[in-house]
Design an enzyme around this catalytic site. Structure first.
Site, PDB file in Angstrom:
ATOM      1  N   ASP A 161       0.838  -1.256  -0.060  1.00 36.57           N
ATOM      2  CA  ASP A 161      -0.031  -0.133   0.053  1.00 36.57           C
ATOM      3  C   ASP A 161       1.033   1.254   0.052  1.00 36.57           C
ATOM      4  O   ASP A 161       1.908   1.117   0.470  1.00 36.57           O
ATOM      5  CB  ASP A 161      -0.885  -0.028   0.963  1.00 36.57           C
ATOM      6  CG  ASP A 161      -2.029   0.989   1.062  1.00 36.57           C
ATOM      7  OD1 ASP A 161      -2.875   0.797   0.298  1.00 36.57           O
ATOM      8  OD2 ASP A 161      -1.907   2.112   1.686  1.00 36.57           O
ATOM      9  N   ILE A 164       0.321   8.913   1.874  1.00 38.62           N
ATOM     10  CA  ILE A 164       0.991  10.036   2.443  1.00 38.62           C
ATOM     11  C   ILE A 164       0.776  10.450   3.808  1.00 38.62           C
ATOM     12  O   ILE A 164      -0.467  10.275   4.368  1.00 38.62           O
ATOM     13  CB  ILE A 164       0.382  11.277   1.563  1.00 38.62           C
ATOM     14  CG1 ILE A 164       0.854  11.104  -0.146  1.00 38.62           C
ATOM     15  CG2 ILE A 164       1.310  12.454   1.851  1.00 38.62           C
ATOM     16  CD1 ILE A 164       0.547  12.158  -0.960  1.00 38.62           C
ATOM     17  N   HIS A 165       1.665  10.748   4.591  1.00 41.41           N
ATOM     18  CA  HIS A 165       1.650  10.859   6.173  1.00 41.41           C
ATOM     19  C   HIS A 165       2.560  12.147   6.390  1.00 41.41           C
ATOM     20  O   HIS A 165       3.406  12.391   5.584  1.00 41.41           O
ATOM     21  CB  HIS A 165       2.146   9.825   7.126  1.00 41.41           C
ATOM     22  CG  HIS A 165       1.321   8.529   6.803  1.00 41.41           C
ATOM     23  ND1 HIS A 165       0.085   8.551   7.309  1.00 41.41           N
ATOM     24  CD2 HIS A 165       1.134   7.531   5.734  1.00 41.41           C
ATOM     25  CE1 HIS A 165      -0.544   7.247   7.107  1.00 41.41           C
ATOM     26  NE2 HIS A 165       0.492   6.903   6.334  1.00 41.41           N
ATOM     27  N   ARG A 166       2.177  12.998   7.396  1.00 40.63           N
ATOM     28  CA  ARG A 166       3.202  13.945   7.878  1.00 40.63           C
ATOM     29  C   ARG A 166       4.328  13.128   8.515  1.00 40.63           C
ATOM     30  O   ARG A 166       4.275  12.605   9.616  1.00 40.63           O
ATOM     31  CB  ARG A 166       2.633  15.005   8.633  1.00 40.63           C
ATOM     32  CG  ARG A 166       2.206  14.816  10.185  1.00 40.63           C
ATOM     33  CD  ARG A 166       1.577  15.939  10.558  1.00 40.63           C
ATOM     34  NE  ARG A 166       1.348  15.681  12.300  1.00 40.63           N
ATOM     35  CZ  ARG A 166       0.362  16.167  12.706  1.00 40.63           C
ATOM     36  NH1 ARG A 166      -0.585  16.785  12.357  1.00 40.63           N
ATOM     37  NH2 ARG A 166       0.440  16.018  14.321  1.00 40.63           N
ATOM     38  N   GLY A 183      -7.190   4.878  10.107  1.00 37.86           N
ATOM     39  CA  GLY A 183      -7.776   5.787   8.826  1.00 37.86           C
ATOM     40  C   GLY A 183      -6.815   5.332   7.483  1.00 37.86           C
ATOM     41  O   GLY A 183      -7.012   5.978   6.427  1.00 37.86           O
ATOM     42  N   GLU A 229      -2.808   1.448  -4.309  1.00 41.94           N
ATOM     43  CA  GLU A 229      -3.142   2.485  -5.073  1.00 41.94           C
ATOM     44  C   GLU A 229      -2.265   2.910  -6.285  1.00 41.94           C
ATOM     45  O   GLU A 229      -2.653   3.688  -7.185  1.00 41.94           O
ATOM     46  CB  GLU A 229      -3.266   3.721  -4.299  1.00 41.94           C
ATOM     47  CG  GLU A 229      -4.633   3.809  -3.488  1.00 41.94           C
ATOM     48  CD  GLU A 229      -4.461   2.997  -2.096  1.00 41.94           C
ATOM     49  OE1 GLU A 229      -5.361   2.864  -1.138  1.00 41.94           O
ATOM     50  OE2 GLU A 229      -3.148   2.494  -1.867  1.00 41.94           O
ATOM     51  N   GLU A 285      -1.793  22.034   8.783  1.00 41.61           N
ATOM     52  CA  GLU A 285      -2.794  21.123   8.226  1.00 41.61           C
ATOM     53  C   GLU A 285      -3.769  21.705   6.997  1.00 41.61           C
ATOM     54  O   GLU A 285      -4.041  22.888   7.246  1.00 41.61           O
ATOM     55  CB  GLU A 285      -3.493  20.286   9.256  1.00 41.61           C
ATOM     56  CG  GLU A 285      -2.299  19.372   9.941  1.00 41.61           C
ATOM     57  CD  GLU A 285      -1.740  18.226   9.067  1.00 41.61           C
ATOM     58  OE1 GLU A 285      -2.140  18.055   7.639  1.00 41.61           O
ATOM     59  OE2 GLU A 285      -1.055  17.434   9.570  1.00 41.61           O
TER      60      GLU A 285
END
Length: 488
Positions: A161, A164-166, A183, A229, A285
């Protein structure tokens, strides 16, 4: 053919007003975002800001030979150029791409992202001096990777998988990663690895084909656990995304990325996100506010960093229009996909509005063709909430309203809407934790932070009253016959 960040930049160079550069030296500490705010950030960034070109910074203080690109996806028009699609039809393009996935392939031999190799075991290794990761504001917890494609595999099944994460640079070989609880699929993979007492190998590819960045923002139920994805990105380009084998971990990375970070999510280890600054703040954010620093976030232990010669790190400002493009267009596709399956032909357009960061607000255009369609518009809104769990508000309009024109949408709200009969509320539903109004300090009646009241604003005309809400009809003319010149 666009299949990398560099080929995307070359395409934009051929189109007036879509990309610019500066050779002036800038500091990655707050200055890059401070400049781009005035050039083209848009979105929910504090005013003044505006839509404008993407921007390449060629001279980063302390990072000779490395560049920073920002804003490639910061207008819907530019996304249309990069995906070769009319901007209003992007949601439909992505919907079709999900339905026709093309799996990625692994290539062997030399790959662009591994032209330069730095191992964390080297005594002088420090990722903070290798990667020109910007800090968006002076209050941030540190330099952040905002457009890193995190890629990992399920420790039992091997399904992969990308999300995108911070990610905040915390030390010479440590990066924190914030994953919204429940999530994201990589979060579920890490939970499984921790339950098994294992670290989770992970790669972070930075500076990639924009199709990958947009595809990575799809979420369940449109792309359920086990759906990679990168298959959507492959479909958008009509060819597989190319992966390569990492050099220090048993994992894969995007072969034509500008930078790749290889490492492991450490089992059982957590740190305070702002351990180096103690500001209590993370980074700006998408809702337009700075996110609170999380008191306990997982750590990626870096094993190696690889990159191209003269690499370009790609970044974005959290509340900018770039986030709207990446989050909003896949959400539009997800809504179109689910609503069309239940109510074929009724929804004629979906736009996830900039004011909601592409996540909180969807405007749905609904066509009522017969008396029995009355009420189905609200069913479409309920389906939209199912298609994307973080959606907070839905505005329903008729098919004579331009969903991409906020003035037209507000016109419908002012002339086809009454608050005492056309608002439908669904309280007590979990939404997105970055909304500051979803806090117990805002509403003491909430059982927990992150609980929202989802709301439908039905601005459609009742079918039986359609003849009383006809817009003024103006003469259609052929504008090509009129030679209109500016008055001098």
């Amino acid at each position: 053919m666009v299949d990398s960040l560099r080929s995307a930049i070359e395409l934009l160079k051929t189109i007036d007003g879509q990309i610019a550069y500066t050779d002036t030296e800038v500091d990655a500490h707050a200055e890059i975002s401070g400049v781009y705010r005035h050039v083209g950030a848009g979105g929910t960034v504090m005013r003044p800001t505006k839509a404008g070109p993407a921007l390449i910074f060629n001279n980063i203080k302390g990072f000779p030979g490395k560049r920073v690109a920002i804003g490639l996806l910061a207008t819907r028009e530019r996304v249309g150029y990069l995906l070769d699609c009319e901007p209003r039809k992007l949601g439909y393009l992505l919907k079709d791409a999900v339905n026709n996935p093309i799996p990625p392939v692994v290539v062997e031999g030399e790959v662009p992202c591994q032209e330069v190799v730095k191992y964390a075991s080297d005594p002088d290794f420090d990722i903070r001096t290798i990667l020109p990761a910007p800090q968006n504001t002076e209050e941030d917890a540190g330099p952040y990777i905002t457009l890193g494609m995190a890629y990992a595999a399920d420790p039992e099944t091997g399904v992969q998988d990308v999300t995108i994460h911070r990610m905040c640079l915390q030390g010479k070989d440590e990066i924190s990663i914030y994953m919204v609880p429940g999530g994201r699929h990589i979060g579920a993979m890490f939970e499984k690895a921790e339950a098994m007492g294992q670290n989770l190998p992970i790669s972070v590819s930075i500076g990639v084909d924009p199709a990958i960045e947009i595809a990575s923002c799809f979420e369940a139920p449109t792309t359920p656990y086990g759906f990679d994805e990168l298959q959507v990105a492959g479909s958008l380009r009509g060819k597989p995304v190319e992966l390569c084998n990492c050099i220090s971990i048993p994992g894969k990375a995007i072969a034509n990325a500008e930078f790749v970070i290889e490492g492991e999510l450490l089992c059982g280890k957590r740190v305070e996100e702002d351990q180096n600054t103690h500001t209590g703040k993370a980074m700006p954010e998408f809702p337009g506010y700075t996110g609170a620093a999380n008191p306990s976030v997982p750590i990626i232990k870096v094993k190696a960093v690889t990159y191209r010669q003269d690499p370009i790190i790609q970044t974005c400002i959290g509340p900018s229009e770039e986030h709207v493009s990446m989050a909003g267009i896949p959400t539009e596709a997800s809504i179109l996909r689910m609503v069309d399956a239940a109510l074929p032909g009724r929804v004629t357009g979906v736009y996830c509005h900039s004011s909601g960061g592409g996540k909180y607000l969807a405007i749905i255009q609904f066509k009522k063709g017969m008396p029995s369609d009355e009420g189905r518009q609200r069913q479409a809104a309920l389906i939209a909430f199912s298609a994307f769990s973080e959606l907070k508000h839905v505005i329903l309009v008729d098919d004579d309203v331009d969903i991409f024109d906020t003035n037209d949408v507000l016109w419908a709200m002012n002339t086809r809407f009454q608050g005492d009969r056309d608002i439908i509320t669904i309280p007590g539903v979990r939404c997105h934790p970055l909304d500051p109004s979803e806090r117990t300090y805002y509403n003491p009646l909430l059982p927990d932070d992150g609980i929202s009241c989802k709301t439908i604003f039905d601005c459609t005309v009742p079918y039986k009253l359609k003849d009383k809400f006809q817009r003024s009809k103006f003469k259609d003319v052929d504008m090509s016959k009129y030679d209109i010149q500016p008055l001098k």
